[in-house]
Design a protein around this motif. Structure first.
Motif, PDB file in Angstrom:
ATOM      1  N   SER A  50     -19.441  -5.462   7.256  1.00  0.00           N
ATOM      2  CA  SER A  50     -20.766  -6.072   7.066  1.00  0.00           C
ATOM      3  C   SER A  50     -21.003  -7.240   8.019  1.00  0.00           C
ATOM      4  CB  SER A  50     -20.925  -6.541   5.616  1.00  0.00           C
ATOM      5  OG  SER A  50     -20.012  -7.585   5.326  1.00  0.00           O
ATOM      6  N   ARG A  51     -19.901  -7.887   8.433  1.00  0.00           N
ATOM      7  CA  ARG A  51     -20.025  -9.036   9.337  1.00  0.00           C
ATOM      8  C   ARG A  51     -19.792  -8.656  10.801  1.00  0.00           C
ATOM      9  NH1 ARG A  51     -16.681 -13.697   5.926  1.00  0.00           N
ATOM     10  NH2 ARG A  51     -18.144 -13.819   4.163  1.00  0.00           N
ATOM     11  N   GLY A  52     -19.517  -7.378  11.025  1.00  0.00           N
ATOM     12  CA  GLY A  52     -19.290  -6.920  12.387  1.00  0.00           C
ATOM     13  C   GLY A  52     -17.976  -7.388  12.969  1.00  0.00           C
ATOM     14  N   MET A  53     -17.004  -7.624  12.097  1.00  0.00           N
ATOM     15  CA  MET A  53     -15.687  -8.103  12.539  1.00  0.00           C
ATOM     16  C   MET A  53     -14.702  -6.937  12.651  1.00  0.00           C
ATOM     17  SD  MET A  53     -15.551 -11.382   9.963  1.00  0.00           S
ATOM     18  CE  MET A  53     -13.852 -11.799  10.369  1.00  0.00           C
ATOM     19  N   ALA A  54     -13.661  -7.149  13.450  1.00  0.00           N
ATOM     20  CA  ALA A  54     -12.621  -6.121  13.604  1.00  0.00           C
ATOM     21  C   ALA A  54     -11.771  -6.045  12.330  1.00  0.00           C
ATOM     22  CB  ALA A  54     -11.740  -6.453  14.802  1.00  0.00           C
ATOM     23  N   TYR A  55     -11.317  -4.836  12.016  1.00  0.00           N
ATOM     24  CA  TYR A  55     -10.514  -4.681  10.797  1.00  0.00           C
ATOM     25  C   TYR A  55      -9.361  -3.689  11.008  1.00  0.00           C
ATOM     26  CZ  TYR A  55     -13.598  -0.602  10.371  1.00  0.00           C
ATOM     27  OH  TYR A  55     -14.305   0.552  10.613  1.00  0.00           O
ATOM     28  N   GLU A  56      -8.867  -3.635  12.252  1.00  0.00           N
ATOM     29  CA  GLU A  56      -7.785  -2.699  12.560  1.00  0.00           C
ATOM     30  C   GLU A  56      -6.533  -2.971  11.721  1.00  0.00           C
ATOM     31  OE1 GLU A  56      -9.589  -4.199  14.800  1.00  0.00           O
ATOM     32  OE2 GLU A  56     -10.547  -2.603  15.961  1.00  0.00           O
ATOM     33  N   GLU A  57      -6.223  -4.250  11.551  1.00  0.00           N
ATOM     34  CA  GLU A  57      -5.027  -4.613  10.784  1.00  0.00           C
ATOM     35  C   GLU A  57      -5.154  -4.174   9.326  1.00  0.00           C
ATOM     36  OE1 GLU A  57      -2.485  -8.615   9.564  1.00  0.00           O
ATOM     37  OE2 GLU A  57      -3.902  -8.698  11.247  1.00  0.00           O
ATOM     38  N   GLU A  58      -6.335  -4.399   8.754  1.00  0.00           N
ATOM     39  CA  GLU A  58      -6.564  -3.993   7.365  1.00  0.00           C
ATOM     40  C   GLU A  58      -6.553  -2.468   7.230  1.00  0.00           C
ATOM     41  OE1 GLU A  58      -8.244  -6.313   8.904  1.00  0.00           O
ATOM     42  OE2 GLU A  58      -7.717  -8.092   7.722  1.00  0.00           O
ATOM     43  N   ASP A  59      -7.083  -1.801   8.254  1.00  0.00           N
ATOM     44  CA  ASP A  59      -7.101  -0.337   8.236  1.00  0.00           C
ATOM     45  C   ASP A  59      -5.677   0.220   8.245  1.00  0.00           C
ATOM     46  OD1 ASP A  59      -8.694   2.041   8.214  1.00  0.00           O
ATOM     47  OD2 ASP A  59      -8.108   2.392  10.288  1.00  0.00           O
ATOM     48  N   GLU A  60      -4.810  -0.434   9.010  1.00  0.00           N
ATOM     49  CA  GLU A  60      -3.405  -0.015   9.057  1.00  0.00           C
ATOM     50  C   GLU A  60      -2.726  -0.263   7.712  1.00  0.00           C
ATOM     51  OE1 GLU A  60      -0.304   1.863  10.756  1.00  0.00           O
ATOM     52  OE2 GLU A  60      -2.263   1.531  11.702  1.00  0.00           O
ATOM     53  N   LYS A  61      -3.066  -1.389   7.092  1.00  0.00           N
ATOM     54  CA  LYS A  61      -2.529  -1.689   5.759  1.00  0.00           C
ATOM     55  C   LYS A  61      -2.962  -0.632   4.754  1.00  0.00           C
ATOM     56  CE  LYS A  61      -2.144  -6.755   5.927  1.00  0.00           C
ATOM     57  NZ  LYS A  61      -2.692  -8.018   5.367  1.00  0.00           N
ATOM     58  N   MET A  62      -4.215  -0.223   4.850  1.00  0.00           N
ATOM     59  CA  MET A  62      -4.750   0.778   3.931  1.00  0.00           C
ATOM     60  C   MET A  62      -3.996   2.102   4.059  1.00  0.00           C
ATOM     61  SD  MET A  62      -6.944   1.464   1.567  1.00  0.00           S
ATOM     62  CE  MET A  62      -8.351   0.348   1.593  1.00  0.00           C
ATOM     63  N   LYS A  63      -3.692   2.491   5.295  1.00  0.00           N
ATOM     64  CA  LYS A  63      -2.953   3.736   5.520  1.00  0.00           C
ATOM     65  C   LYS A  63      -1.568   3.670   4.878  1.00  0.00           C
ATOM     66  CE  LYS A  63      -5.230   5.006   9.873  1.00  0.00           C
ATOM     67  NZ  LYS A  63      -5.077   5.139  11.348  1.00  0.00           N
ATOM     68  N   LYS A  64      -0.917   2.522   5.049  1.00  0.00           N
ATOM     69  CA  LYS A  64       0.424   2.362   4.477  1.00  0.00           C
ATOM     70  C   LYS A  64       0.386   2.375   2.950  1.00  0.00           C
ATOM     71  CE  LYS A  64       2.440  -0.144   8.377  1.00  0.00           C
ATOM     72  NZ  LYS A  64       3.033  -1.426   8.855  1.00  0.00           N
ATOM     73  N   ILE A  65      -0.636   1.748   2.390  1.00  0.00           N
ATOM     74  CA  ILE A  65      -0.775   1.730   0.928  1.00  0.00           C
ATOM     75  C   ILE A  65      -0.985   3.144   0.398  1.00  0.00           C
ATOM     76  CG2 ILE A  65      -2.262   1.000  -0.983  1.00  0.00           C
ATOM     77  CD1 ILE A  65      -2.765  -1.597   0.591  1.00  0.00           C
ATOM     78  N   LYS A  66      -1.817   3.910   1.089  1.00  0.00           N
ATOM     79  CA  LYS A  66      -2.078   5.290   0.655  1.00  0.00           C
ATOM     80  C   LYS A  66      -0.820   6.149   0.756  1.00  0.00           C
ATOM     81  CE  LYS A  66      -7.058   5.426   1.489  1.00  0.00           C
ATOM     82  NZ  LYS A  66      -8.178   6.006   2.251  1.00  0.00           N
ATOM     83  N   GLU A  67      -0.030   5.917   1.794  1.00  0.00           N
ATOM     84  CA  GLU A  67       1.237   6.645   1.928  1.00  0.00           C
ATOM     85  C   GLU A  67       2.181   6.298   0.776  1.00  0.00           C
ATOM     86  OE1 GLU A  67       2.823   5.703   5.740  1.00  0.00           O
ATOM     87  OE2 GLU A  67       1.324   6.866   6.850  1.00  0.00           O
ATOM     88  N   LYS A  68       2.239   5.007   0.456  1.00  0.00           N
ATOM     89  CA  LYS A  68       3.086   4.569  -0.661  1.00  0.00           C
ATOM     90  C   LYS A  68       2.615   5.169  -1.976  1.00  0.00           C
ATOM     91  CE  LYS A  68       4.572   0.102   1.244  1.00  0.00           C
ATOM     92  NZ  LYS A  68       4.494  -1.372   1.084  1.00  0.00           N
ATOM     93  N   LYS A  69       1.302   5.226  -2.166  1.00  0.00           N
ATOM     94  CA  LYS A  69       0.747   5.803  -3.395  1.00  0.00           C
ATOM     95  C   LYS A  69       1.107   7.281  -3.510  1.00  0.00           C
ATOM     96  CE  LYS A  69      -3.378   5.148  -4.866  1.00  0.00           C
ATOM     97  NZ  LYS A  69      -4.851   5.125  -4.862  1.00  0.00           N
ATOM     98  N   THR A  70       1.021   7.988  -2.392  1.00  0.00           N
ATOM     99  CA  THR A  70       1.354   9.416  -2.396  1.00  0.00           C
ATOM    100  C   THR A  70       2.819   9.630  -2.768  1.00  0.00           C
ATOM    101  OG1 THR A  70      -0.312   9.891  -0.704  1.00  0.00           O
ATOM    102  CG2 THR A  70       1.428  11.521  -1.008  1.00  0.00           C
ATOM    103  N   LEU A  71       3.698   8.854  -2.133  1.00  0.00           N
ATOM    104  CA  LEU A  71       5.130   8.976  -2.424  1.00  0.00           C
ATOM    105  C   LEU A  71       5.445   8.592  -3.861  1.00  0.00           C
ATOM    106  CD1 LEU A  71       6.783   7.586   0.844  1.00  0.00           C
ATOM    107  CD2 LEU A  71       6.795   9.944   0.023  1.00  0.00           C
ATOM    108  N   LYS A  72       4.776   7.548  -4.341  1.00  0.00           N
ATOM    109  CA  LYS A  72       5.011   7.102  -5.717  1.00  0.00           C
ATOM    110  C   LYS A  72       4.532   8.158  -6.710  1.00  0.00           C
ATOM    111  CE  LYS A  72       6.324   3.452  -6.235  1.00  0.00           C
ATOM    112  NZ  LYS A  72       7.706   2.904  -6.296  1.00  0.00           N
ATOM    113  N   GLY A  73       3.389   8.767  -6.413  1.00  0.00           N
ATOM    114  CA  GLY A  73       2.884   9.831  -7.277  1.00  0.00           C
ATOM    115  C   GLY A  73       3.815  11.030  -7.299  1.00  0.00           C
TER     116      GLY A  73
END
Length: 246
Positions: free
Chosen positions: A174-197
């Motif tokens: 919404s602020r037009g800022m970069a979010y590559e780092e957060e996007d990478e964090k999101m991918k890792k979290i989703k991978e962890k969720k998949t493995l945990k499931g």
């Protein structure tokens, strides 16, 4: 060209990875587990007719031998549960109880399994085998109850973390800022969720087999095809987790 060279360097050689995997106790154990339950499925499915000179007796002998071999890999394995419990951190008495149930149950299960292996190998009188197996099964089931509870707790924490990162990304967009780092964090979290499931489903599959052992194979859910399929699923999930972790 340099980027491609770096990418190739970062890619792990398959044979080296396989060597590392097979050098671990759990790596070999899970491959044996796959072999055992795949064999059980073949036997239970009646795909091969049980006639004179049939392959079935040899498959049954192989399955039984692999089962005994796997127990040998559990020698001293209870120590890892003791160390895991010692290294654990908890935020409440409730979490402490779950940790004690999970690691205590599994640790006691592995401890008793050593004696079951000794009965199977003939060093301890076989008359003690049934009692030891029942004690082992109950300890294993208790361990799974604690383990599943802890993993559900971890899933909730990951979900909260995912929501937090998603909110940060939304604000950045919404602020037009970069979010590559957060996007990478999101991918890792989703991978962890998949493995945990997957890990939760694995525990449930193993728990189903344990209940079948406690009930001496009685009941609809204790049918050979069901139990063998649950065992194979659990083995594949374990193999996958061990492979990516080594």
């Amino acid at each position: 060209m340099a980027a491609k060279a770096t990418e190739k360097t970062n890619k792990r050689d398959f044979l080296n990875h396989l060597e590392t995997y097979l050098s671990k106790r759990d790596g070999v154990d899970k491959l044996l587990k796959i072999s055992r339950y795949a064999t059980k499925i073949i036997i239970a499915s009646s795909l091969i007719p049980e006639t004179t000179g049939s392959l079935i007796p040899r498959l049954k002998s192989f399955e039984s031998s692999v089962g005994v071999s796997r127990k040998a890999f559990r020698l001293g394995k209870f120590v890892q549960d003791i160390n895991a419990l010692r290294a654990s951190r908890w935020e409440s008495n409730h979490e402490l109880v779950l940790l004690l149930i999970a690691y205590g149950g599994e640790g006691f299960y592995y401890f008793v399994e050593q004696f079951i292996w000794l009965t199977k190998s003939g060093l301890i009188d076989a008359k003690h085998s049934k009692l030891l197996q029942r004690i082992s099964a109950w300890a294993e089931l208790i361990g799974y109850v604690g383990s599943v509870s802890l993993k559900i707790r971890d899933l909730r924490k990951l979900k909260d973390e995912e929501n937090c990162v998603a909110s940060t990304i939304e604000i950045s967009v919404s602020r037009g800022m970069a979010y590559e780092e957060e996007d990478e964090k999101m991918k890792k979290i989703k991978e962890k969720k998949t493995l945990k499931g997957l890990s939760i489903f694995q525990d449930l599959a193993d728990g189903l087999m344990t209940i079948a052992d406690i009930r001496d194979g009685k009941g609809m859910l204790s049918a050979p095809n069901v139990i063998s399929s649950a065992g194979l699923f659990s083995a594949i999930v374990s193999t996958h987790k061990n492979w990516i972790s080594c």
